[in-house]
Design a protein around this motif. Structure first.
Motif, PDB file in Angstrom:
ATOM      1  N   LEU A 132     -19.638  73.272 -14.364  1.00  0.00           N
ATOM      2  CA  LEU A 132     -20.765  72.946 -13.394  1.00  0.00           C
ATOM      3  C   LEU A 132     -20.614  71.787 -12.539  1.00  0.00           C
ATOM      4  N   LEU A 133     -19.661  71.002 -12.703  1.00  0.00           N
ATOM      5  CA  LEU A 133     -19.455  69.984 -11.592  1.00  0.00           C
ATOM      6  C   LEU A 133     -18.805  70.455 -10.551  1.00  0.00           C
ATOM      7  N   CYS A 134     -17.829  71.235 -10.856  1.00  0.00           N
ATOM      8  CA  CYS A 134     -16.967  71.992  -9.664  1.00  0.00           C
ATOM      9  C   CYS A 134     -17.947  72.907  -9.076  1.00  0.00           C
ATOM     10  N   TRP A 135     -18.710  73.520  -9.462  1.00  0.00           N
ATOM     11  CA  TRP A 135     -19.495  74.517  -9.097  1.00  0.00           C
ATOM     12  C   TRP A 135     -20.855  73.952  -8.078  1.00  0.00           C
ATOM     13  N   GLN A 136     -21.146  72.809  -8.666  1.00  0.00           N
ATOM     14  CA  GLN A 136     -22.563  72.527  -8.072  1.00  0.00           C
ATOM     15  C   GLN A 136     -22.366  71.131  -7.456  1.00  0.00           C
ATOM     16  N   THR A 137     -21.193  70.749  -7.194  1.00  0.00           N
ATOM     17  CA  THR A 137     -20.835  69.201  -6.167  1.00  0.00           C
ATOM     18  C   THR A 137     -19.924  69.818  -5.267  1.00  0.00           C
ATOM     19  N   ASN A 138     -19.493  68.649  -4.411  1.00  0.00           N
ATOM     20  CA  ASN A 138     -18.563  68.820  -3.312  1.00  0.00           C
ATOM     21  C   ASN A 138     -17.080  69.066  -3.861  1.00  0.00           C
ATOM     22  N   TYR A 139     -17.049  68.776  -5.080  1.00  0.00           N
ATOM     23  CA  TYR A 139     -15.624  68.582  -5.734  1.00  0.00           C
ATOM     24  C   TYR A 139     -14.884  70.241  -5.528  1.00  0.00           C
ATOM     25  N   GLY A 140     -15.887  71.007  -5.720  1.00  0.00           N
ATOM     26  CA  GLY A 140     -15.565  72.606  -5.915  1.00  0.00           C
ATOM     27  C   GLY A 140     -14.397  72.949  -6.712  1.00  0.00           C
ATOM     28  N   PHE A 141     -13.821  74.099  -6.736  1.00  0.00           N
ATOM     29  CA  PHE A 141     -12.626  74.375  -7.703  1.00  0.00           C
ATOM     30  C   PHE A 141     -11.431  74.170  -7.272  1.00  0.00           C
ATOM     31  N   PHE A 142     -11.330  74.251  -5.861  1.00  0.00           N
ATOM     32  CA  PHE A 142      -9.798  74.239  -5.251  1.00  0.00           C
ATOM     33  C   PHE A 142      -9.726  73.306  -4.085  1.00  0.00           C
ATOM     34  N   LYS A 143     -10.616  72.458  -3.792  1.00  0.00           N
ATOM     35  CA  LYS A 143     -10.684  71.710  -2.571  1.00  0.00           C
ATOM     36  C   LYS A 143      -9.794  70.535  -2.945  1.00  0.00           C
ATOM     37  N   PHE A 144      -9.543  70.173  -4.153  1.00  0.00           N
ATOM     38  CA  PHE A 144      -8.516  68.763  -4.241  1.00  0.00           C
ATOM     39  C   PHE A 144      -7.741  69.179  -5.406  1.00  0.00           C
ATOM     40  N   TYR A 145      -6.416  68.548  -4.926  1.00  0.00           N
ATOM     41  CA  TYR A 145      -5.213  68.887  -6.064  1.00  0.00           C
ATOM     42  C   TYR A 145      -5.650  68.330  -7.393  1.00  0.00           C
ATOM     43  N   TRP A 146      -6.371  67.077  -7.577  1.00  0.00           N
ATOM     44  CA  TRP A 146      -6.547  66.387  -8.899  1.00  0.00           C
ATOM     45  C   TRP A 146      -7.387  67.519  -9.661  1.00  0.00           C
ATOM     46  N   VAL A 147      -8.261  68.013  -9.031  1.00  0.00           N
ATOM     47  CA  VAL A 147      -9.248  69.029  -9.786  1.00  0.00           C
ATOM     48  C   VAL A 147      -8.472  70.331 -10.271  1.00  0.00           C
ATOM     49  N   ILE A 148      -7.453  70.771  -9.548  1.00  0.00           N
ATOM     50  CA  ILE A 148      -6.805  71.797  -9.760  1.00  0.00           C
ATOM     51  C   ILE A 148      -5.966  71.611 -10.977  1.00  0.00           C
ATOM     52  N   ALA A 149      -5.437  70.305 -10.910  1.00  0.00           N
ATOM     53  CA  ALA A 149      -4.117  69.993 -12.040  1.00  0.00           C
ATOM     54  C   ALA A 149      -5.057  69.690 -13.171  1.00  0.00           C
ATOM     55  N   LYS A 150      -6.348  69.247 -13.146  1.00  0.00           N
ATOM     56  CA  LYS A 150      -7.050  69.193 -14.393  1.00  0.00           C
ATOM     57  C   LYS A 150      -7.474  70.535 -14.939  1.00  0.00           C
ATOM     58  N   TRP A 151      -7.764  71.342 -14.120  1.00  0.00           N
ATOM     59  CA  TRP A 151      -8.133  72.794 -14.740  1.00  0.00           C
ATOM     60  C   TRP A 151      -6.767  73.416 -15.268  1.00  0.00           C
ATOM     61  N   ILE A 152      -5.500  73.214 -14.663  1.00  0.00           N
ATOM     62  CA  ILE A 152      -4.268  73.907 -15.249  1.00  0.00           C
ATOM     63  C   ILE A 152      -4.096  73.032 -16.498  1.00  0.00           C
ATOM     64  N   LEU A 153      -3.911  71.810 -16.616  1.00  0.00           N
ATOM     65  CA  LEU A 153      -3.669  71.304 -17.821  1.00  0.00           C
ATOM     66  C   LEU A 153      -4.737  71.606 -19.228  1.00  0.00           C
ATOM     67  N   THR A 154      -6.093  71.584 -18.529  1.00  0.00           N
ATOM     68  CA  THR A 154      -7.027  71.827 -19.456  1.00  0.00           C
ATOM     69  C   THR A 154      -7.131  73.242 -20.127  1.00  0.00           C
ATOM     70  N   THR A 155      -6.805  74.224 -19.399  1.00  0.00           N
ATOM     71  CA  THR A 155      -6.423  75.411 -19.762  1.00  0.00           C
ATOM     72  C   THR A 155      -5.428  75.645 -20.497  1.00  0.00           C
ATOM     73  N   GLY A 156      -4.376  75.142 -20.222  1.00  0.00           N
ATOM     74  CA  GLY A 156      -3.118  74.800 -21.007  1.00  0.00           C
ATOM     75  C   GLY A 156      -3.270  74.508 -22.490  1.00  0.00           C
ATOM     76  N   LEU A 157      -4.051  73.295 -22.578  1.00  0.00           N
ATOM     77  CA  LEU A 157      -4.463  72.650 -23.913  1.00  0.00           C
ATOM     78  C   LEU A 157      -5.436  73.833 -24.642  1.00  0.00           C
ATOM     79  N   VAL A 158      -6.429  74.129 -24.062  1.00  0.00           N
ATOM     80  CA  VAL A 158      -7.282  75.167 -24.978  1.00  0.00           C
ATOM     81  C   VAL A 158      -6.349  76.336 -25.248  1.00  0.00           C
ATOM     82  N   VAL A 159      -5.583  76.701 -24.531  1.00  0.00           N
ATOM     83  CA  VAL A 159      -4.622  78.007 -24.903  1.00  0.00           C
ATOM     84  C   VAL A 159      -3.938  77.669 -26.146  1.00  0.00           C
ATOM     85  N   PHE A 160      -3.156  76.551 -25.798  1.00  0.00           N
ATOM     86  CA  PHE A 160      -2.550  75.964 -27.172  1.00  0.00           C
ATOM     87  C   PHE A 160      -2.961  75.786 -28.552  1.00  0.00           C
ATOM     88  N   GLY A 161      -4.312  75.107 -28.234  1.00  0.00           N
ATOM     89  CA  GLY A 161      -4.965  74.878 -29.381  1.00  0.00           C
ATOM     90  C   GLY A 161      -5.658  76.054 -30.233  1.00  0.00           C
TER      91      GLY A 161
END
Length: 193
Positions: A94-123
């Motif tokens: 929701l924050l990425c979609w509805q704010t200026n962060y976006g999904f792919f505008k910032f490297y730190w957001v992309i890094a968080k998505w990759i790490l979070t996805t990895g943790l969810v898959v691993f878990g």
């Protein structure tokens, strides 16, 4: 084109303007951000608790305690970690979609998505099954579980896996706080044409 037509076209927002007007208000963004931080804190704290219980589980000398510790790890995973991880992903989306962060505008957001996805898959595919199997073996075999190679592997997997997961959750929190790497540089449409 008459003056009336020109004024009417200025009053009617086009699709792009309508899309932008659906952005969250500051108060809505802050509420969602609060839930996001709360979910991340629950997820991190619970995985840290699972690690500590797993660490204590290695020296158990009572079969009832062995089962109780394995059962507690699974209870924490089922009741807190899974909903907190889902809540964290939903609020982040929701924050990425509805704010200026976006999904792919910032490297730190992309890094968080990759790490979070990895943790969810691993878990989902490793940590949760290891914990469930360890609980099942501890219930059926008691202290003899320590002689069962599957139990030993799964219990060690929960110990090491929860340590890895909590470490990466702390990295994600640091990335959220520091916001390193900045905004991605993208080519404008004019330079691409």
């Amino acid at each position: 084109m008459t003056i009336v037509e020109t004024n009417e076209s200025l009053l009617k927002p086009d699709a792009a303007q309508k899309k932008k007007s659906f952005k969250l208000s500051l108060q809505q963004k802050n509420w969602i951000l609060s839930f996001h931080i709360g979910c991340a804190a629950l997820w991190t704290g619970t995985v840290l608790s699972m690690f500590l219980i797993s660490l204590r589980n290695q020296n158990t000398v009572n079969s009832d305690i062995l089962f109780a510790l394995n059962s507690a790890i699974n209870l924490l995973d089922d009741v807190i970690v899974i909903p907190a991880a889902i809540g964290s992903v939903v609020t982040a989306t929701l924050l990425c979609w509805q704010t200026n962060y976006g999904f792919f505008k910032f490297y730190w957001v992309i890094a968080k998505w990759i790490l979070t996805t990895g943790l969810v898959v691993f878990g989902t595919f490793w940590l949760f099954p290891w914990g469930s199997k360890a609980e099942e073996i501890a219930l059926s075999e008691g202290l003899n579980a320590f002689q069962n190679s599957v139990y030993v592997f799964d219990a060690k997997g929960v110990l090491v896996g929860s340590a890895i997961q909590v470490s990466f959750l702390f990295v994600i929190i640091a990335i959220s706080t520091l916001k390193p790497w900045g905004r991605r540089i993208t080519k404008s449409k004019e330079t691409q044409e």
